[in-house]
Design a protein around this motif. Structure first.
Motif, mmCIF file in Angstrom:
data_model
loop_
_atom_site.group_PDB
_atom_site.id
_atom_site.type_symbol
_atom_site.label_atom_id
_atom_site.label_comp_id
_atom_site.label_asym_id
_atom_site.label_seq_id
_atom_site.Cartn_x
_atom_site.Cartn_y
_atom_site.Cartn_z
ATOM 1 N N MET A 1 -3.756 1.654 4.578
ATOM 2 C CA MET A 1 -3.360 0.348 5.123
ATOM 3 C C MET A 1 -3.064 0.501 6.616
ATOM 4 O O MET A 1 -2.251 1.320 7.007
ATOM 5 C CB MET A 1 -2.106 -0.123 4.358
ATOM 6 N N THR A 2 -3.786 -0.284 7.425
ATOM 7 C CA THR A 2 -3.521 -0.245 8.863
ATOM 8 C C THR A 2 -2.222 -0.980 9.148
ATOM 9 O O THR A 2 -1.992 -2.069 8.642
ATOM 10 C CB THR A 2 -4.645 -0.958 9.645
ATOM 11 N N ARG A 3 -1.378 -0.379 9.968
ATOM 12 C CA ARG A 3 -0.127 -1.045 10.328
ATOM 13 C C ARG A 3 -0.416 -2.071 11.426
ATOM 14 O O ARG A 3 -0.995 -1.747 12.470
ATOM 15 C CB ARG A 3 0.866 0.030 10.809
ATOM 16 N N LEU A 4 -0.028 -3.298 11.165
ATOM 17 C CA LEU A 4 -0.283 -4.363 12.136
ATOM 18 C C LEU A 4 0.613 -4.197 13.361
ATOM 19 O O LEU A 4 1.712 -3.634 13.267
ATOM 20 C CB LEU A 4 -0.016 -5.722 11.489
ATOM 21 N N LEU A 5 0.133 -4.743 14.479
ATOM 22 C CA LEU A 5 0.932 -4.766 15.710
ATOM 23 C C LEU A 5 1.474 -6.179 15.891
ATOM 24 O O LEU A 5 0.881 -7.152 15.389
ATOM 25 C CB LEU A 5 0.057 -4.424 16.915
ATOM 26 N N PRO A 59 13.334 -7.606 5.763
ATOM 27 C CA PRO A 59 12.800 -6.644 6.744
ATOM 28 C C PRO A 59 13.121 -5.206 6.310
ATOM 29 O O PRO A 59 14.225 -4.941 5.821
ATOM 30 C CB PRO A 59 13.534 -7.008 8.042
ATOM 31 N N VAL A 60 12.154 -4.312 6.489
ATOM 32 C CA VAL A 60 12.299 -2.924 6.016
ATOM 33 C C VAL A 60 12.207 -1.979 7.214
ATOM 34 O O VAL A 60 11.236 -2.029 7.984
ATOM 35 C CB VAL A 60 11.193 -2.615 4.972
ATOM 36 N N THR A 61 13.229 -1.110 7.349
ATOM 37 C CA THR A 61 13.280 -0.239 8.541
ATOM 38 C C THR A 61 12.695 1.150 8.311
ATOM 39 O O THR A 61 12.539 1.915 9.255
ATOM 40 C CB THR A 61 14.733 -0.055 9.026
ATOM 41 N N LEU A 64 7.958 3.757 10.141
ATOM 42 C CA LEU A 64 7.824 3.349 11.546
ATOM 43 C C LEU A 64 8.656 2.112 11.875
ATOM 44 O O LEU A 64 8.669 1.646 13.014
ATOM 45 C CB LEU A 64 6.354 3.114 11.890
ATOM 46 N N GLY A 65 9.301 1.564 10.860
ATOM 47 C CA GLY A 65 10.306 0.517 11.118
ATOM 48 C C GLY A 65 9.767 -0.899 11.144
ATOM 49 O O GLY A 65 8.654 -1.186 10.712
ATOM 50 N N ILE A 66 10.607 -1.744 11.705
ATOM 51 C CA ILE A 66 10.327 -3.186 11.746
ATOM 52 C C ILE A 66 9.161 -3.467 12.707
ATOM 53 O O ILE A 66 9.084 -2.880 13.781
ATOM 54 C CB ILE A 66 11.578 -3.930 12.273
ATOM 55 N N ILE A 67 8.275 -4.377 12.306
ATOM 56 C CA ILE A 67 7.272 -4.912 13.240
ATOM 57 C C ILE A 67 7.821 -6.253 13.714
ATOM 58 O O ILE A 67 8.022 -7.165 12.895
ATOM 59 C CB ILE A 67 5.913 -5.125 12.546
ATOM 60 N N ASN A 68 8.082 -6.365 14.997
ATOM 61 C CA ASN A 68 8.623 -7.637 15.511
ATOM 62 C C ASN A 68 7.678 -8.772 15.165
ATOM 63 O O ASN A 68 6.485 -8.704 15.459
ATOM 64 C CB ASN A 68 8.810 -7.580 17.029
ATOM 65 N N MET A 109 8.574 -7.601 0.540
ATOM 66 C CA MET A 109 8.970 -6.421 1.327
ATOM 67 C C MET A 109 7.747 -5.576 1.656
ATOM 68 O O MET A 109 6.835 -5.465 0.830
ATOM 69 C CB MET A 109 9.945 -5.554 0.522
ATOM 70 N N ALA A 110 7.768 -4.967 2.847
ATOM 71 C CA ALA A 110 6.643 -4.100 3.220
ATOM 72 C C ALA A 110 7.158 -2.885 3.983
ATOM 73 O O ALA A 110 7.973 -3.014 4.905
ATOM 74 C CB ALA A 110 5.654 -4.859 4.090
ATOM 75 N N ASP A 111 6.674 -1.691 3.581
ATOM 76 C CA ASP A 111 6.856 -0.506 4.429
ATOM 77 C C ASP A 111 5.469 -0.106 4.928
ATOM 78 O O ASP A 111 4.534 -0.912 4.873
ATOM 79 C CB ASP A 111 7.599 0.626 3.677
ATOM 80 N N ASP A 112 5.289 1.132 5.387
ATOM 81 C CA ASP A 112 4.003 1.505 5.984
ATOM 82 C C ASP A 112 2.921 1.781 4.937
ATOM 83 O O ASP A 112 1.750 1.941 5.281
ATOM 84 C CB ASP A 112 4.180 2.741 6.879
ATOM 85 N N ASP A 127 0.297 -6.901 -4.988
ATOM 86 C CA ASP A 127 0.098 -5.957 -3.890
ATOM 87 C C ASP A 127 -0.788 -6.574 -2.809
ATOM 88 O O ASP A 127 -1.825 -7.172 -3.109
ATOM 89 C CB ASP A 127 -0.562 -4.687 -4.449
ATOM 90 N N ASN A 128 -0.391 -6.428 -1.552
ATOM 91 C CA ASN A 128 -1.125 -7.063 -0.453
ATOM 92 C C ASN A 128 -2.578 -6.601 -0.356
ATOM 93 O O ASN A 128 -3.480 -7.417 -0.150
ATOM 94 C CB ASN A 128 -0.398 -6.822 0.872
ATOM 95 N N SER A 129 -2.835 -5.311 -0.511
ATOM 96 C CA SER A 129 -4.218 -4.822 -0.345
ATOM 97 C C SER A 129 -5.130 -5.418 -1.402
ATOM 98 O O SER A 129 -6.224 -5.925 -1.098
ATOM 99 C CB SER A 129 -4.259 -3.291 -0.438
HETATM 100 C C1 PYL Z 1 0.946 -5.829 5.191
HETATM 101 C C2 PYL Z 1 0.050 -5.613 6.333
HETATM 102 C C3 PYL Z 1 -1.357 -6.042 6.151
HETATM 103 C C4 PYL Z 1 -2.075 -5.093 6.982
HETATM 104 N N1 PYL Z 1 -1.349 -4.080 7.304
HETATM 105 C C5 PYL Z 1 -0.083 -4.125 6.686
HETATM 106 C C6 PYL Z 1 1.043 -3.582 7.550
HETATM 107 O O1 PYL Z 1 1.097 -3.824 8.718
HETATM 108 N N2 PYL Z 1 1.953 -2.853 6.896
HETATM 109 C C7 PYL Z 1 3.132 -2.383 7.536
HETATM 110 C C8 PYL Z 1 4.217 -3.453 7.384
HETATM 111 C C9 PYL Z 1 5.553 -2.950 7.890
HETATM 112 C C10 PYL Z 1 6.588 -4.066 7.975
HETATM 113 C C11 PYL Z 1 7.918 -3.625 8.468
HETATM 114 C C12 PYL Z 1 8.859 -4.811 8.560
HETATM 115 O O2 PYL Z 1 8.890 -5.498 9.606
HETATM 116 O O3 PYL Z 1 9.578 -5.110 7.593
HETATM 117 N N3 PYL Z 1 8.515 -2.596 7.634
#
Ligand code: PYL
Length: 284
Positions: A1-5, A59-61, A64-68, A109-112, A127-129
């Motif tokens: 899963m690619t982590r979004l910016l 929000p889940v820390t 790599l933590g929170i994505i703003n 909830m989402a982590d990495d 599940d998101n994927s």
């Molecule tokens: C769920 C997305 C869809 C594509 N990539 C996934 C992604 O970015 N996963 C990481 C999500 C981390 C969220 C962070 C927060 O702000 O709560 N833990």
């Protein structure tokens, strides 16, 4: 899963109405109708279940933590669907407790690694994927009319691509698949309706419907496209080159979170409806 910016998602809330119009033009249907199809049910049957939802977005820390902007984007998508939801002030475990104390029936909830929507009453989760795969596959099917006996070329056979493959096969399509990970391809060997290809070119040459679920940025180029080519591209970053995207935008379905999150809701509620019906039968 690619982590979004943050830059991938910061416009989601303000663009929801426009996104809906774009989907209508691209596929003939709005986001909830696409997501309901992904779940294999009608919008009408889901409506009462969606009305009964109250989602706590926590929000889940960890990692790599929170994505703003991530929680706010989820809230914006759910809100647009008419779903009662809120973002907790606290994070992680304290956030979960806060959500439950504020009447949440579901937790988002989402982590990495995992991004999940959990129903607290039934313990079912979406599940998101997987839901992203189904949602984009449904959108491509709507864009294309019937997929029966057509070949869909699927690039990338991770969880998103595999969920899409199941959807396409269930609609009577064949799938031509390619992934640079040989083990992933090997796992699909011998599966009915699946044509294993040794390059992305070989896969793309077999169909005019493409499903791009890789994490690369240039798997579909201008040379691979024509006016008759339709693409669903949930992969992040977008796997279509800039020039191909600019020229064939009207044939390309792409977003970063919206279809996937909407499909998480519909898949979870469809499963919950079936679960509750089954348990009522046992109870009566
Ligand atoms: C769920 C997305 C869809 C594509 N990539 C996934 C992604 O970015 N996963 C990481 C999500 C981390 C969220 C962070 C927060 O702000 O709560 N833990």
């Amino acid at each position: 899963m690619t982590r979004l910016l943050t830059s991938d998602i910061e416009k989601i809330v303000e663009r929801m109405a426009l996104h809906e119009k774009e989907l209508q033009v691209l596929t003939g249907n709005g986001m909830v109708t696409i997501a309901a199809d992904a779940a294999g049910v009608s919008v009408r049957s889901l409506f009462p279940w969606m009305q009964g939802m109250r989602v706590g977005i926590v929000p889940v820390t960890t990692g790599l933590g929170i994505i703003n902007g991530f929680s706010a984007a989820i809230e914006g998508i759910l809100d647009f669907m008419g779903i009662d939801c809120f973002v907790t002030e606290q994070t992680d475990v304290a956030g979960m407790i806060e959500a439950v104390n504020n009447g949440a029936q579901q937790l988002f909830m989402a982590d990495d690694v995992t991004c999940s929507l959990l129903d607290l009453k039934t313990s079912l989760s979406a599940d998101n994927s997987i839901c992203t795969g189904k949602g984009f596959a449904a959108a491509l099917a709507m864009k294309s009319g019937s997929l029966k006996d057509k070949v869909v070329s699927v690039l990338g056979v991770g969880p998103v691509g595999c969920a899409a493959i199941e959807y396409f096969l269930s609609k009577g399509a064949k799938v031509a698949v390619y992934d640079k990970d040989a083990d992933r391809l090997e796992a699909l060997q011998g599966k009915d309706g699946v044509i294993i290809c040794q390059s992305r070119h070989a896969a793309l040459a077999l169909g005019q419907h493409y499903f791009e679920a890789t994490t690369a940025s240039d798997t579909i180029t201008l040379a691979d496209m024509s006016a008759d080519t339709f693409v669903a591209a949930p992969g992040m970053p977008l796997g279509i080159t800039q020039e191909a995207f600019e020229q064939y935008q009207a044939n390309i379905i792409h977003d970063t979170l919206e279809i996937g999150v909407a499909s998480m809701v519909t898949c979870l509620m469809a499963e919950k409806a079936a679960f509750m019906q089954k348990h009522q039968q046992f109870a009566s």
